[in-house]
Design a protein around this motif. Structure first.
Motif, mmCIF file in Angstrom:
data_model
loop_
_atom_site.group_PDB
_atom_site.id
_atom_site.type_symbol
_atom_site.label_atom_id
_atom_site.label_comp_id
_atom_site.label_asym_id
_atom_site.label_seq_id
_atom_site.Cartn_x
_atom_site.Cartn_y
_atom_site.Cartn_z
ATOM 1 N N ARG A 224 0.845 -1.203 0.000
ATOM 2 C CA ARG A 224 0.000 0.000 0.000
ATOM 3 C C ARG A 224 0.875 1.248 0.000
ATOM 4 N NH1 ARG A 224 -5.188 0.955 1.703
ATOM 5 N NH2 ARG A 224 -5.585 -1.050 0.667
ATOM 6 N N ILE A 225 0.751 2.049 -1.046
ATOM 7 C CA ILE A 225 1.466 3.320 -1.176
ATOM 8 C C ILE A 225 0.450 4.417 -1.399
ATOM 9 C CG2 ILE A 225 3.193 4.652 -2.436
ATOM 10 C CD1 ILE A 225 4.499 2.335 -1.172
ATOM 11 N N ALA A 226 0.311 5.298 -0.413
ATOM 12 C CA ALA A 226 -0.614 6.437 -0.537
ATOM 13 C C ALA A 226 -1.996 5.984 -1.001
ATOM 14 C CB ALA A 226 -0.044 7.487 -1.484
ATOM 15 N N SER A 227 -2.577 5.020 -0.304
ATOM 16 C CA SER A 227 -3.925 4.494 -0.570
ATOM 17 C C SER A 227 -4.029 3.749 -1.893
ATOM 18 C CB SER A 227 -4.959 5.633 -0.545
ATOM 19 O OG SER A 227 -4.943 6.284 0.708
ATOM 20 N N ASP A 228 -2.898 3.398 -2.476
ATOM 21 C CA ASP A 228 -2.898 2.682 -3.749
ATOM 22 C C ASP A 228 -2.074 1.408 -3.592
ATOM 23 O OD1 ASP A 228 -3.233 2.011 -6.393
ATOM 24 O OD2 ASP A 228 -1.597 3.296 -7.100
ATOM 25 N N ASP A 229 -2.646 0.260 -3.921
ATOM 26 C CA ASP A 229 -1.932 -1.009 -3.829
ATOM 27 C C ASP A 229 -1.074 -1.201 -5.075
ATOM 28 O OD1 ASP A 229 -2.958 -1.757 -1.355
ATOM 29 O OD2 ASP A 229 -4.769 -2.604 -2.252
ATOM 30 N N LYS A 230 0.238 -1.238 -4.888
ATOM 31 C CA LYS A 230 1.163 -1.376 -6.004
ATOM 32 C C LYS A 230 1.850 -2.737 -5.929
ATOM 33 C CE LYS A 230 2.108 3.562 -6.407
ATOM 34 N NZ LYS A 230 1.390 3.674 -7.697
ATOM 35 N N PRO A 231 2.129 -3.358 -7.088
ATOM 36 C CA PRO A 231 2.857 -4.635 -7.078
ATOM 37 C C PRO A 231 4.185 -4.475 -6.349
ATOM 38 C CG PRO A 231 1.943 -4.200 -9.252
ATOM 39 C CD PRO A 231 1.736 -2.946 -8.441
ATOM 40 N N VAL A 232 4.507 -5.420 -5.500
ATOM 41 C CA VAL A 232 5.704 -5.298 -4.672
ATOM 42 C C VAL A 232 6.965 -5.210 -5.525
ATOM 43 C CG1 VAL A 232 6.044 -7.787 -4.416
ATOM 44 C CG2 VAL A 232 6.853 -6.233 -2.632
ATOM 45 N N GLU A 233 6.972 -5.839 -6.703
ATOM 46 C CA GLU A 233 8.161 -5.785 -7.541
ATOM 47 C C GLU A 233 8.413 -4.378 -8.055
ATOM 48 O OE1 GLU A 233 10.372 -7.958 -7.817
ATOM 49 O OE2 GLU A 233 9.285 -9.525 -6.743
ATOM 50 N N ILE A 234 7.345 -3.621 -8.295
ATOM 51 C CA ILE A 234 7.515 -2.235 -8.733
ATOM 52 C C ILE A 234 8.122 -1.409 -7.611
ATOM 53 C CG2 ILE A 234 6.271 -0.134 -9.388
ATOM 54 C CD1 ILE A 234 4.323 -1.811 -10.925
ATOM 55 N N VAL A 235 7.633 -1.618 -6.400
ATOM 56 C CA VAL A 235 8.144 -0.869 -5.252
ATOM 57 C C VAL A 235 9.603 -1.234 -5.003
ATOM 58 C CG1 VAL A 235 7.804 -0.312 -2.824
ATOM 59 C CG2 VAL A 235 5.828 -0.797 -4.267
ATOM 60 N N ARG A 236 9.922 -2.513 -5.059
ATOM 61 C CA ARG A 236 11.307 -2.939 -4.855
ATOM 62 C C ARG A 236 12.230 -2.347 -5.911
ATOM 63 N NH1 ARG A 236 9.831 -9.240 -3.939
ATOM 64 N NH2 ARG A 236 9.484 -9.212 -1.675
ATOM 65 N N SER A 237 11.772 -2.371 -7.172
ATOM 66 C CA SER A 237 12.585 -1.830 -8.252
ATOM 67 C C SER A 237 12.875 -0.355 -8.022
ATOM 68 C CB SER A 237 11.862 -2.030 -9.588
ATOM 69 O OG SER A 237 12.590 -1.460 -10.645
ATOM 70 N N THR A 238 11.874 0.376 -7.534
ATOM 71 C CA THR A 238 12.066 1.793 -7.243
ATOM 72 C C THR A 238 13.037 1.986 -6.096
ATOM 73 O OG1 THR A 238 9.816 2.313 -8.017
ATOM 74 C CG2 THR A 238 10.887 3.933 -6.578
ATOM 75 N N PHE A 239 12.905 1.171 -5.053
ATOM 76 C CA PHE A 239 13.782 1.306 -3.890
ATOM 77 C C PHE A 239 15.237 1.013 -4.240
ATOM 78 C CE2 PHE A 239 10.557 0.749 -0.167
ATOM 79 C CZ PHE A 239 9.919 1.899 -0.600
ATOM 80 N N MET A 240 15.476 0.138 -5.216
ATOM 81 C CA MET A 240 16.847 -0.161 -5.610
ATOM 82 C C MET A 240 17.509 1.036 -6.285
ATOM 83 S SD MET A 240 17.550 -3.098 -4.449
ATOM 84 C CE MET A 240 19.141 -3.336 -5.249
ATOM 85 N N LYS A 241 16.735 2.027 -6.675
ATOM 86 C CA LYS A 241 17.287 3.236 -7.286
ATOM 87 C C LYS A 241 17.658 4.294 -6.256
ATOM 88 C CE LYS A 241 14.723 2.918 -11.655
ATOM 89 N NZ LYS A 241 15.852 3.064 -12.564
ATOM 90 N N LEU A 242 17.295 4.084 -5.004
ATOM 91 C CA LEU A 242 17.489 5.109 -3.987
ATOM 92 C C LEU A 242 18.963 5.350 -3.682
ATOM 93 C CD1 LEU A 242 14.717 3.997 -1.458
ATOM 94 C CD2 LEU A 242 14.644 6.020 -2.942
ATOM 95 N N ASN A 243 19.278 6.620 -3.400
ATOM 96 C CA ASN A 243 20.598 6.966 -2.895
ATOM 97 C C ASN A 243 20.433 7.980 -1.774
ATOM 98 O OD1 ASN A 243 20.284 9.590 -4.071
ATOM 99 N ND2 ASN A 243 21.066 8.818 -6.013
ATOM 100 N N SER A 244 21.533 8.459 -1.243
ATOM 101 C CA SER A 244 21.469 9.338 -0.075
ATOM 102 C C SER A 244 20.743 10.647 -0.373
ATOM 103 C CB SER A 244 22.880 9.637 0.442
ATOM 104 O OG SER A 244 23.641 10.315 -0.530
ATOM 105 N N GLU A 245 20.862 11.131 -1.620
ATOM 106 C CA GLU A 245 20.190 12.388 -1.961
ATOM 107 C C GLU A 245 18.672 12.239 -1.936
ATOM 108 O OE1 GLU A 245 21.597 15.366 -2.175
ATOM 109 O OE2 GLU A 245 23.361 14.244 -1.550
ATOM 110 N N HIS A 246 18.178 11.064 -2.296
ATOM 111 C CA HIS A 246 16.741 10.825 -2.215
ATOM 112 C C HIS A 246 16.278 10.867 -0.756
ATOM 113 C CE1 HIS A 246 17.373 8.569 -6.198
ATOM 114 N NE2 HIS A 246 16.747 9.700 -6.465
ATOM 115 N N ILE A 247 17.057 10.253 0.146
ATOM 116 C CA ILE A 247 16.679 10.256 1.560
ATOM 117 C C ILE A 247 16.796 11.661 2.139
ATOM 118 C CG2 ILE A 247 17.122 9.227 3.809
ATOM 119 C CD1 ILE A 247 16.075 7.321 1.579
ATOM 120 N N ARG A 248 17.802 12.374 1.735
ATOM 121 C CA ARG A 248 17.954 13.767 2.177
ATOM 122 C C ARG A 248 16.748 14.605 1.711
ATOM 123 N NH1 ARG A 248 22.633 15.680 3.962
ATOM 124 N NH2 ARG A 248 23.718 13.918 2.989
ATOM 125 N N PHE A 249 16.319 14.341 0.492
ATOM 126 C CA PHE A 249 15.157 15.026 -0.066
ATOM 127 C C PHE A 249 13.909 14.705 0.753
ATOM 128 C CE2 PHE A 249 11.537 14.850 -3.089
ATOM 129 C CZ PHE A 249 11.517 16.185 -3.499
#
Length: 300
Positions: A224-249
């Motif tokens: 569940r992302i912002a009241s929307d159920d997203k396939p877990v593989e999509i969420v995982r794929s997005t998280f693998m793109k994260l870096n420190s600047e994203h967390i800082r943002f």
């Protein structure tokens, strides 16, 4: 051709291909060429698009279609080299797997998860040395820890299905999978530096890290992302793109928010997921605003 310098945060307005650092630091990848590693980064980027378009096989695995011509165009190389690079990724290190469709159709390409195989040894070796860090950081966050976050942001609500007691990620905290992902993202996101910059908000940083790791460990099909159920593989794929600047943002936007947050976990989860897609637009708008207000005057 003459290029100008970067000023302030202008570099954040661009998008980049991201090549995992482990491809250059792990011994098992020493014989893989730099061009092949770059191609893997491009394939990882394409995989996110495939996940968003629900290109999944019957087992839920994401696949991509990336033809030889597309590789030639992306890398500016000849067909012989494009084929050689694919062979490197598949036969030398097993980072991809190709499946023939026949009848003149392009191959399906499965981009393999580099964490689950080659990096496992590195994580297991680190676990003993860093066990104190892992054990301390994955504990429940202390409500007594001081921070400069308004109280209206610290209502930790566990009633949502994502992080309730039956969420599979919680059960995996004591497993090797949780520890491996925890160590990977702790390093990938430069958490040590983030904690130095956000000394009063380590509690929130720790929650962000746990949300990411628990998502990667989840065996659920949807998140569940912002009241929307997203396939877990999509969420995982997005998280693998994260870096420190994203967390800082995410942290900066969180501290700027003045509205009441009823469920901080869901709020942060949505912010983390959206960060790779909104950070460029945010900084681009900021640069345009600075230019219009004259803050960047005289530099162009």
């Amino acid at each position: 051709m003459m290029f100008d310098y970067f000023y302030g945060q202008q570099s954040e307005q661009f998008t980049f291909y991201r090549v995992p650092k482990v491809l250059f630091t792990e011994d098992c990848f020493w014989n893989v060429s730099t061009d092949a590693k770059l191609l893997y980064g491009i394939l990882l980027d394409r995989m996110n698009l495939s996940a968003r378009n629900d290109w999944l096989d019957k087992d839920g695995r994401v696949y991509i279609i990336f033809t030889i011509d597309e590789i030639k165009s992306s890398l500016g190389c000849a067909e012989k080299k494009a084929v050689k690079l694919l062979d490197e990724l598949e036969k030398k290190c097993g980072l991809i797997e190709r499946k023939r469709q026949g009848l003149g159709k392009p191959n399906l390409i499965y981009v393999k998860n580099f964490i689950s195989g080659s990096v496992e040894r590195q994580f297991l070796n680190c676990q003993k040395d860093n066990s104190g860090v892992v054990e301390n950081t994955i504990q429940e966050l202390s409500k007594a820890q001081g921070n400069n976050t308004d109280n209206k942001y610290t209502e930790f609500n566990d009633t949502d299905p994502f992080l309730s007691s039956d969420f599979p990620g919680k059960d995996s905290e004591g497993t090797g999978e949780f520890a491996r992902y925890y160590e990977y993202f702790y390093d990938q996101l430069d958490m040590e530096y983030l904690k130095q910059d956000f000394k009063l908000d380590e509690e929130i940083l720790e929650l962000i890290l746990r949300l990411i790791v628990e998502t990667m460990c989840s065996n659920r099909k949807q998140i569940r992302i912002a009241s929307d159920d997203k396939p877990v593989e999509i969420v995982r794929s997005t998280f693998m793109k994260l870096n420190s600047e994203h967390i800082r943002f995410v942290m900066d936007r969180f501290k700027e928010n003045t509205t009441e947050v009823r469920n901080i976990k869901q709020y942060l989860l949505a912010s983390i997921y959206n960060a790779p897609y909104t950070i460029d637009a945010h900084y681009d708008a900021q640069v345009r605003h600075d230019m219009a207000s004259g803050k960047l005057g005289g530099r162009w």
